[in-house]
Design an enzyme around this catalytic site. Structure first.
Site, short mmCIF file in Angstrom:
data_model
loop_
_atom_site.label_atom_id
_atom_site.label_comp_id
_atom_site.label_asym_id
_atom_site.label_seq_id
_atom_site.Cartn_x
_atom_site.Cartn_y
_atom_site.Cartn_z
N ASP A 112 -106.50 65.64 20.82
CA ASP A 112 -106.79 67.02 21.18
C ASP A 112 -107.05 67.13 22.68
O ASP A 112 -107.77 66.31 23.26
CB ASP A 112 -108.01 67.49 20.39
N GLU A 119 -101.75 66.41 22.62
CA GLU A 119 -101.72 67.82 22.95
C GLU A 119 -101.83 67.84 24.47
O GLU A 119 -102.92 67.69 25.04
CB GLU A 119 -102.90 68.56 22.31
#
Length: 693
Positions: free
Chosen positions: A336, A373
């Protein structure tokens, strides 16, 4: 001759050097703190105890080795509950925030138990750490090692997948509940589940007045090594370790890999106003990126930023990744806000960041998939340039271009073609293959596929932030009515658009990622930021499986076709050049008239002719030629088969304008079109033909 003996039960295949380690005579507790002047171990008898049963002081002279405090306590065993407590300077102006009264989570804790405890003075005490044995019979389970290029990823929330009463499972909202629904995942055909955060996080938001707001998504970590206690059916301290392993083993038996969404970019301790739960009270200036030595840098958008390129924090992250891979048999990770790993200890973006390279090169992670990401909340956007060939990326450009094309946005014709062909503009450099592109149209963060074609605007009032939260740039449309409608013309268009986008996603070069529920039109009622909605807004509604069984069949058939058809999952980029001596290029682009496409045309209608791969890439000769016809305009069109396809026999595979079951032919054996005649393409439709065997 020596015979190898299998080891069915392992305590730990990989033992991190810190935390609580069970030994023959007791437990060894080890924790890093460079600036602490004293360290204490707090031992509890019961999970709800407010005060410890025993407090043991570390001896500075005998229990400190460099910056590591290490203490052996005899006669302790699995299940022992504990906290650390550290004394040291309170000097926020230089980064020190020691609080000798704070109860601290062990950064290497293997499990947590219990809830937060509020004190009269407003201080919040965190859950207790649990000493974990880790013994588990894996029955020979190993990583599945499926090639990334052959993957179909399914992003899923562990709790939300089975929490609804409609799931009708014995253990709703748990790791064991997932096991009960494995037959569904197998039937759908996905090869991997990408689990939203399953390491420990506060069940309720721990920041200030939001304590009563649900922390549903889990992007607020507090114990990176611990499976989330809230997803365990058995509430015995440490039971989540066993149940998580049972889930992984069962998924592996079904041929499904497990990828974890990990959040090494911030923690739930927040900024200066946030609670002291772990890292702040042990070595604040090491674990966080600070500005001017005292203020928390907020590249995560969550109040603080983990100092991932500090050697101590980097070591912790590596131990954590290895722990999940070798003790829990995890097959990969999605990082993330991974661009934060590209920031140095002062927060500056740096070329060739050591953390990114080391993860890619770590021999103990060599079998794992690593997905970034490739952006953060402070403006770093590295899609196409994050890491090397080992790193795949969530392709945000794919999402935007696919949405824009099917919505009818001008100037997206070439962009859609580039995404369909594997995004070579982003990934071909540095020898990065097409499977570095994780193609997606929806994710947990944003509209569901159903809502993408049902709402022009976000509807987040239920979040309690006056609809200010969530992205305003959704590239969505409602086609005439905001939200649900019975108007036939609108429902027909929405049905087509969902199939158009899912068909494009699952037939593009690269690796597709499907969000749980999109295959059955799960809705969040227009909420595009359901991070705090631990209710029917977010949960998987199993009634929709039957209600939208035609769409499920459509998606299932596309996945099955993709997995057996190498034409749509090449390991090298399409070049526009002939393959294996054929006169037909590996990819050709045509206008609806069947002649060469002019890329500057404004009309969003085109054909792609994709030839079967070479025998090098397809030694079994399974590949077949495809013709894909796209009509994203609001008018019906006629298409003509290009000259290179007229001497071949074709079968219809997909027709998103047709009613089920004629919208897809699972065996690609639909009626052969009249090649010499015009092929009708209704507005907002996709048609795919496959060369006959």
């Amino acid at each position: 001759m020596l015979m190898r003996q299998p080891c069915p039960s392992l305590q730990f295949a990989y033992s991190p050097p810190f935390g609580a380690t069970i030994q023959d005579t007791g437990v060894q507790f080890s924790v890093f703190s460079r600036s602490a002047t004293a360290m204490r171990l707090l031992l509890y008898n019961n999970v709800n105890d407010r005060e410890p049963a025993e407090v043991i002081d570390f001896d500075r002279n005998t229990d400190r080795w460099g910056d590591v405090w290490s203490l052996h306590v005899p006669n302790l065993a699995e299940g022992q509950l504990y906290h650390f407590q550290a004394s040291g300077p309170w000097a926020p102006e230089i980064g020190h925030r020691f609080d000798s009264t704070a109860r601290l989570i062990d950064p290497y804790a293997q499990a947590l138990a219990g809830e937060y405890q509020k004190c009269a003075d407003g201080v919040v005490r965190p859950p207790k750490c649990v000493v974990v044995d880790g013994a588990f019979d894996w029955e020979g389970d190993r990583h599945l090692r499926r090639d990334v290029s052959e993957s179909v990823i399914y992003e899923m929330h562990v709790k939300g997948f089975t929490k609804s009463k409609t799931a009708k499972v014995k253990c709703p909202g748990t790791y064991l509940g997932v096991i009960e629904k494995i037959p569904y995942l197998k039937d759908l055909g996905v090869t991997a589940v990408e689990l939203m955060p399953v390491n420990e996080f506060p069940i309720k938001d721990s920041h200030g007045n939001k304590m009563d707001r649900a922390n549903y998504w889990g992007y607020d970590p507090m114990a990176f090594f611990s499976p989330h206690r809230g997803y365990a059916h058995d509430k015995t301290p440490g039971a989540q370790v066993r149940e998580f392993k049972e889930m992984v083993k069962a998924l592996h038996k079904a041929g499904i890999e497990v990828i974890l969404d990990v959040v090494f970019n911030h923690t739930c301790e927040g900024n200066e106003k946030g609670p002291t739960l772990s890292f702040k009270g042990l070595e604040n200036q090491v674990y966080y990126i600070l500005s001017e030595g005292q203020h928390y840098c907020n590249y995560s958008g969550c109040g603080n930023t983990l100092n991932g390129n500090h050697p101590v924090v980097r070591e912790m992250i590596f131990h954590c990744l290895r722990h999940w891979v070798h003790n829990y048999h995890i097959d990969g990770f999605r990082f993330d806000l991974a661009s934060i790993l590209s920031r140095d200890t002062k927060g500056n973006l740096i070329p060739n960041p050591p953390m990114v390279d080391l993860i890619a090169e770590d021999p103990l992670l060599a079998d794992t998939k690593i997905i970034a990401e490739a952006w953060d909340a402070a403006g770093a956007y590295q899609v196409g340039s994050f890491g090397g060939a080992r790193w795949a990326e969530w392709n945000g450009r794919y999402r935007d271009d696919a949405r824009g094309f099917w919505r009818g946005d001008g100037g997206t014709l070439g962009a859609l073609a580039t995404r369909l062909a594997g995004s070579s503009d982003l990934y071909e450099h540095d020898n990065r293959p097409p499977h570095c592109s994780i193609n997606l149209i929806t994710t947990h963060d944003g509209f569901t596929m159903n809502d993408l074609v049902s709402y022009k605007e976000k509807h987040n009032m239920a979040n309690g932030e006056d609809n200010r939260d969530g992205d305003n740039h959704n590239i969505s449309d409602n086609y005439g009515v905001e939200g649900p409608t019975r108007k036939k013309a609108i429902t027909v268009t929405r049905d087509r658009q969902i199939r158009n986008m899912l068909g494009t996603l699952l037939l593009s070069q690269g690796v597709p990622m499907l969000v749980s529920g999109d295959e059955i039109r799960r809705t969040q009622k227009g909420n595009n930021n359901a991070y705090c909605q631990d209710n029917d807004i977010s949960w998987f509604d199993w009634k929709l499986v039957d209600k939208n069984k035609d769409l499920f069949r459509f998606v299932k058939s596309l996945i099955a076709f993709r997995l057996k058809q190498p034409t749509v999952r090449r390991k090298t980029y399409l070049t526009g050049q002939p393959v294996d001596g054929r006169l037909i290029p590996d990819v050709s682009w045509f206008s609806p008239a069947g002649v060469g496409l002019e890329w500057n045309q404004q009309e969003l209608a085109m054909m792609a002719y994709i030839a079967a791969p070479s025998r090098v890439d397809d030694p079994e000769g399974l590949g077949r030629d495809l013709v894909m016809m796209f009509n994203s305009t609001g008018q019906d069109r006629t298409f003509n088969m290009p000259e290179i396809g007229r001497g071949m026999k074709w079968n219809l595979f997909v027709d998103t304008a047709a009613e089920s079951p004629a919208d897809i032919y699972p065996d690609a054996d639909g009626p052969m079109p009249s090649i010499g005649h015009a092929i009708e393409m209704p507005c907002h439709s996709l048609k795919v033909m496959v060369s006959a065997e």
